[in-house]
Design a protein around this motif. Structure first.
Motif, short mmCIF file in Angstrom:
data_model
loop_
_atom_site.label_atom_id
_atom_site.label_comp_id
_atom_site.label_asym_id
_atom_site.label_seq_id
_atom_site.Cartn_x
_atom_site.Cartn_y
_atom_site.Cartn_z
N LYS A 88 0.34 -0.84 0.08
CA LYS A 88 -0.52 -0.25 0.28
C LYS A 88 0.97 1.42 0.19
N HIS A 89 1.63 1.31 0.37
CA HIS A 89 2.52 2.07 0.92
C HIS A 89 3.16 2.75 -0.90
N PRO A 90 3.21 4.30 -1.04
CA PRO A 90 3.18 4.85 -2.01
C PRO A 90 4.94 5.27 -2.67
N GLY A 111 -8.88 1.35 -0.38
CA GLY A 111 -8.33 2.64 -0.38
C GLY A 111 -7.71 3.30 0.65
N GLY A 112 -8.44 3.53 1.52
CA GLY A 112 -8.75 4.53 2.70
C GLY A 112 -7.80 4.20 3.98
N VAL A 113 -7.57 3.05 4.10
CA VAL A 113 -7.12 2.58 4.99
C VAL A 113 -5.55 2.12 5.05
N ALA A 114 -4.55 2.51 6.24
CA ALA A 114 -3.20 2.37 5.96
C ALA A 114 -2.76 0.48 7.29
N ALA A 163 -13.55 -1.22 14.77
CA ALA A 163 -12.33 -1.64 14.25
C ALA A 163 -11.74 0.21 15.21
N PHE A 164 -9.90 -0.59 15.08
CA PHE A 164 -9.14 0.98 14.92
C PHE A 164 -8.44 1.02 13.45
N VAL A 165 -8.26 2.18 13.54
CA VAL A 165 -8.22 1.83 12.11
C VAL A 165 -7.23 3.27 11.96
N VAL A 166 -6.17 3.28 10.94
CA VAL A 166 -5.07 3.80 10.72
C VAL A 166 -5.30 4.48 9.41
N ALA A 167 -5.69 6.07 9.26
CA ALA A 167 -6.35 6.47 7.70
C ALA A 167 -5.07 6.43 7.26
#
Length: 544
Positions: free
Chosen positions: A295-297, A460-463, A481-485
């Protein structure tokens, strides 16, 4: 790997042969000799490298000095350090002397360190500058004296022995005789269980455990290299060596005389540059690293195609992330493996080229695996989820100082319970669903957090994501859910709740909601620390 399924038990190929002397120290000593002047280890941060001959000479020098200091067979020696050349030398020297190596997680709290020191009662502890103060302070709480040996050039804490002084006198390697050991009875190392649900336990592993695992690793490497034109020359080691996963795989690869480039810590750019610049062929990773690759650009700016073997373990990896990594990077296929410290790590390994995406493979040589219904204890057939039990020559001796906890893990046939929920298909390939104790119970339905985490990572918005159960009087627990955007993402709680609801059955919906965080707490091997998430949840609820 060849596999047989009989009476709802899945068995791997026949066991591999191991040296008749049954000494892991003797095996490593002989393999280091074979390595000669070939480069063994490279520090990717500094570019410094050492040969197999260098490691052998210094480990012998250190072993001789440790004997002079009073180290005897069966004495426990602690090792608290980040990845560095001296770590390997110290571990080898202790093993040569018939000592018991106890690796200590450098991220442990003082309470956890004291707990382990009281279990193992070490005679010496190797410390590095970054761990020295913590270990020194903890040792003041012990009733038995313990000498500290400082790695590096400076005496950071008082009353310690300097490592450099112990290796400076050269001893003739050909005249060195290792301490004789009983491969079955003698413990070679105490490795910490991951401690994701409580205080870590000290897992005792014997010489045969380590010899057998090394034989298995050699078998895996030979098997996969027959399938590909490109061989494995250079490996990358990032997983901490104090962790069983990092320690066992690193020493098994060294026993094959390959070059290992290692990193001390994870830095996004340095990690990718190391793979590209050193043309890394093989590496072991954990799921958070796979998510980074998927996922990382930044990943798209580097050439990672030298990688021909990437193995992922420590926690379940979704098939979507597996596929995404291959599509983005050109890496052929991330293989999954499954293991636990109590069975010397690798129990199931996928040696395919992607035919069974999402699977962690088939049983290792000499292993038998069954899936048990958690309600009635019956053996289950293909496609049925239950708790995984393993019978293996890699089974631990037990938990140091806790015989009762060791016995609780075994059944009458010698199978060890794993605490993991999974199933196998008709070909004998296994799939891990989640930890038994981490299943969320919603109105009697069992919800696997790992399944929802894998689903959230498709957005796509979740890291990153971690899922736990929110206590609820009516339903029991609600999935939350705990989420990192992702950076610059505008994803909302409603977006993610609706996204999950569109893809799962009603029981699995995020009825507990979504909480956004900066990062998901994980241990050194990449497992989500759900107990930390539950603590956060309690604080969050108290503010409402």
């Amino acid at each position: 790997m060849p596999v047989t399924v009989h009476n709802n038990v899945v068995s791997g190929p026949e066991e591999r042969g191991i040296p008749a002397h049954l000494s892991y120290g003797q095996f490593l000593f002989d393999q280091l000799k074979n390595g000669g002047d070939n480069i063994a280890l490279v520090n990717a941060e500094t570019g410094e490298s050492v040969s197999y001959r260098y490691i052998l000479q210094n480990s012998v020098n250190l072993a001789v000095s440790l004997r002079k200091l009073g180290l005897k067979k069966g004495d426990v020696v602690g090792l608290s350090s980040e990845n560095r050349f001296e770590f390997v030398v110290a571990a080898l020297a202790v093993i040569y002397c018939g000592g018991v190596l106890s690796t200590l997680n450098i991220t442990y709290t003082p309470g956890e360190i004291i707990h382990l020191l009281k279990i193992t009662n070490p005679k010496f502890i190797f410390i590095s500058p970054i761990t020295s103060q913590n270990i020194y302070d903890c040792c003041q709480e012990l009733s038995s004296p313990c000498k500290l040996i400082m790695l590096g050039e400076f005496e950071v804490v008082p009353d310690c022995i300097m490592y450099d002084n112990l290796i400076k006198d050269h001893f003739n390697v050909d005249d060195f005789i290792l301490t004789d050991v009983d491969g079955v009875q003698d413990t070679v190392a105490v490795m910490c269980s991951s401690g994701t649900t409580g205080m870590p336990k000290g897992v005792e592993l014997n010489h045969i455990n380590f010899l057998t695992l090394s034989a298995h690793m050699k078998y895996y490497f030979d098997y996969v290299q027959k399938q590909k034109k490109n061989g494995i020359v250079t490996g990358l080691s990032l997983i901490p060596w104090f962790h069983a996963y990092g320690f066992i795989t690193t020493f098994a690869v060294m026993a094959m005389n390959l070059k290992i480039v290692f990193l001390i810590r994870f830095d996004e750019q340095q990690y990718l540059e190391t793979i590209q610049n050193y043309k890394i062929n093989m590496t072991t990773i954990v799921p958070p690293l796979a998510v980074f690759l998927a996922k990382h650009p930044l990943v798209l700016k580097y050439d990672l195609t030298s990688l021909v073997e990437v193995w992922c373990g420590a926690a379940p990896l979704s098939k979507d992330i597996q596929k995404a990594v291959s599509e983005r990077t050109g890496i052929d296929f991330i293989k999954q493996g499954y293991g636990l410290t109590e069975v010397t790590m690798a129990c199931l390994v996928d040696l395919t080229s992607g035919e069974k995406v999402g699977s962690c493979g088939t049983p290792a040589p000499g292993m038998s695996v069954k899936v048990i219904d958690i309600e009635n204890g019956q053996k289950l057939g293909p496609g049925q989820e239950g708790e995984i039990w393993i019978k293996s020559p890699l089974r631990m001796k037990g938990y140091m100082g806790d015989r009762a906890a060791s016995d609780e893990l075994l059944d009458s046939e010698g199978y060890l319970r794993t605490g993991d929920i999974g199933y196998y298909d008709t070909d004998g390939y296994f799939y891990i669903v989640d930890r038994l104790k981490e299943l969320i119970k919603y109105k009697g339905f069992q919800v696997a957090p790992a399944e929802l985490e894998a689903l959230l990572l498709q957005h796509g918005g979740v890291a990153d994501a971690g899922v736990v159960g929110l206590p609820d009087e009516a339903a029991g627990e609600l999935p939350l859910a705990f989420v990192v955007a992702q950076p610059n993402s505008n994803v909302t709680e409603k977006d993610l709740v609706d996204f999950v609801a569109s893809k799962v059955s009603p029981a699995k919906r995020l009825r507990g909601g979504v909480i956004f965080l900066k990062d998901i707490p994980k241990n050194a091997s990449g497992k989500i620390l759900r107990r930390e998430l539950r603590k956060m949840l309690q604080k969050y609820k108290s503010k409402l």
